[in-house]
Design an enzyme around this catalytic site. Sequence first.
Site, short mmCIF file in Angstrom:
data_model
loop_
_atom_site.label_atom_id
_atom_site.label_comp_id
_atom_site.label_asym_id
_atom_site.label_seq_id
_atom_site.Cartn_x
_atom_site.Cartn_y
_atom_site.Cartn_z
N ASP A 29 0.84 -1.21 0.00
CA ASP A 29 0.00 0.00 0.00
C ASP A 29 0.87 1.25 0.00
OD1 ASP A 29 -2.43 1.29 -0.04
OD2 ASP A 29 -3.06 0.70 1.96
N CYS A 251 -4.00 5.33 -2.33
CA CYS A 251 -4.51 4.48 -3.38
C CYS A 251 -4.57 5.32 -4.64
CB CYS A 251 -5.90 3.94 -3.01
SG CYS A 251 -6.64 3.00 -4.36
#
Length: 311
Positions: A29, A251
Amino acid sequence: MASLRNGAGPFFRREGDVKVRIVEVGPRDGLQNEATPVSTQSKAAFVASLAAAGLHEIEATSFVSPKWVPQLGDAEELWPRLPTGPLYSALVPNLRGLERAVGLGVRRIALFTASSDLFTKRNINMTVEESLAVAGEVIRAFRKSVPEGFVRTYVSTAFECPYAGRMAPSVTAGVAGRLHDLGADEVAMGDTIGVASPSEVRSLASTLEVPLSKTAWHFHDTRGTAIANVAACLELGYSSFDSSAGGLGGCPYAKGAGGNLATEDLVYFCSREGFETGVDLPSLARASLPVLEAVGRSPFARAQLAVLAAS
Ligand code: HMG
Ligand code: MG
């Protein structure tokens, strides 16, 4: 639900269970959002430093389309270079990703959907319903080829979607329940854009039907509320949290998504509250320095800065 001891000593400490489980998601991530390519060698060294700092569960990479997330297009090269010791997971979006992962010996997969169609359409080009159908196929295929494997799942935009706005807890809880019913070993509730506050966490937790022991919380710290949310979860008896070393993260398909909760901040807070994490904070504070430099960032996570300043 575990009972709380509210007396002398740390407020959140529970009798007989003082461990917090951390799933380190920095290599996945944390890096997926960075435009500057990081070499496979630097990624492997990053993971080795995280493991040396005591992180036992690490999400190392993604088997998503390299056209969508070029930074993690080297998963095949990276996986064999990971040091032995930790339990590694990798993000898998579909059967194609599963085939790539299983071919390399991946034993822990992470599937992802969201509570919002507008988000899943942008992130994986599927509706939530389509993504649940794909998750079902992937879980069935994975169980066949790796019966002892572990399936982690994510519900992104658990509180709010950058495109659809606030999500009703019942909608998010519904998706979480579906993932659990599909046979997921764990469901992580993702505050993808880092908006939630503790009362929202309590409200969502009260509607979830996934067992407490199978629920993890994945906070982003865009607005500085992540540690307050962890505190709320600990009070409720949850003990599994995702975080990213150095606070890297975001993201690429969520407008306004900031960094993940920094593992340094999580480790500091938990240990100060009397929970064991098994992580050595000074080693952790140094672990992300080379990748931060590689992507052109100075350290910014608060506990990391404090440790570095004191050393
Ligand atoms: P698509 O374009 O709809 O799919 O993408 P497609 O089936 O048409 O495939 C397009 C091309 O990709 C084809 O290649 C496929 O072969 C290839 P072409 O024929 O054009 O040469 N392809 C693949 N290649 C490698 N590995 C694969 C794969 N699948 C297809 N697995 C798809 C659909 C799901 C593939 C795409 O949308 C995708 O990969 N999305 C991933 C996006 C992503 O990784 N986002 C970030 C992770 S989620 C997140 O960060 C949130 C989280 O942290 C929790 C939170 O914070 O809330 C988890
Ligand atoms: Mg995330």
